[in-house]
Design an enzyme around this catalytic site. Sequence first.
Site, PDB file in Angstrom:
ATOM      1  N   GLU A   1     -17.535 -19.769  -0.867  1.00  0.00           N
ATOM      2  CA  GLU A   1     -19.100 -19.286  -1.227  1.00  0.00           C
ATOM      3  C   GLU A   1     -20.052 -20.294  -1.197  1.00  0.00           C
ATOM      4  O   GLU A   1     -19.621 -21.510  -2.257  1.00  0.00           O
ATOM      5  CB  GLU A   1     -19.024 -18.378  -2.402  1.00  0.00           C
TER       6      GLU A   1
ATOM      7  N   HIS B   1     -26.411 -16.327  -2.678  1.00  0.00           N
ATOM      8  CA  HIS B   1     -24.699 -16.864  -2.367  1.00  0.00           C
ATOM      9  C   HIS B   1     -24.091 -16.139  -1.413  1.00  0.00           C
ATOM     10  O   HIS B   1     -24.809 -15.230  -1.024  1.00  0.00           O
ATOM     11  CB  HIS B   1     -24.012 -16.734  -3.862  1.00  0.00           C
TER      12      HIS B   1
ATOM     13  N   HIS C   1     -20.757 -14.183   0.764  1.00  0.00           N
ATOM     14  CA  HIS C   1     -19.556 -13.540   0.764  1.00  0.00           C
ATOM     15  C   HIS C   1     -18.991 -13.671   2.019  1.00  0.00           C
ATOM     16  O   HIS C   1     -19.347 -12.811   2.974  1.00  0.00           O
ATOM     17  CB  HIS C   1     -19.746 -11.954   0.505  1.00  0.00           C
TER      18      HIS C   1
END
Length: 138
Positions: A23, A83, A85
Amino acid sequence: MIVIPADIRATILERAREGDPDEICGVLGGEYEPDGKSRVRSQYPATNVAETPRTRYEIDPEEQLAIFERLENRGEETVGFYHSHPRGPPRPSATDAARATWPDRSYVIVSLDPLEIGSWRWRTGSEGQFDRERLVGD
């Protein structure tokens, strides 16, 4: 609603691809409105120092403080965070919700499979929750 210019979205997507399988994370700067439209003017990549970076992210605390100082020096506010995934959907996980600490800020999440970007605002209350927000280009 959050407004993110196309070039900043492209930069974040590229970082997510390059960071795969881990990530990636960073801070979004610009004009923040608690209950209105926030406008992203810049993005600040940060180092993911999580113990398990393939499934979690944590911004290095010293780096985060330096980013906040840069934002302040440029006359920007903290609009939110981003961020990725790499193997999950572009929505907050239970861990994301448990670790959210910035009320009314946007949490932008990039999914690589499928390739998609989602944005959510953290709302405080008795239990706290993420509310999906509209993400538009500039």
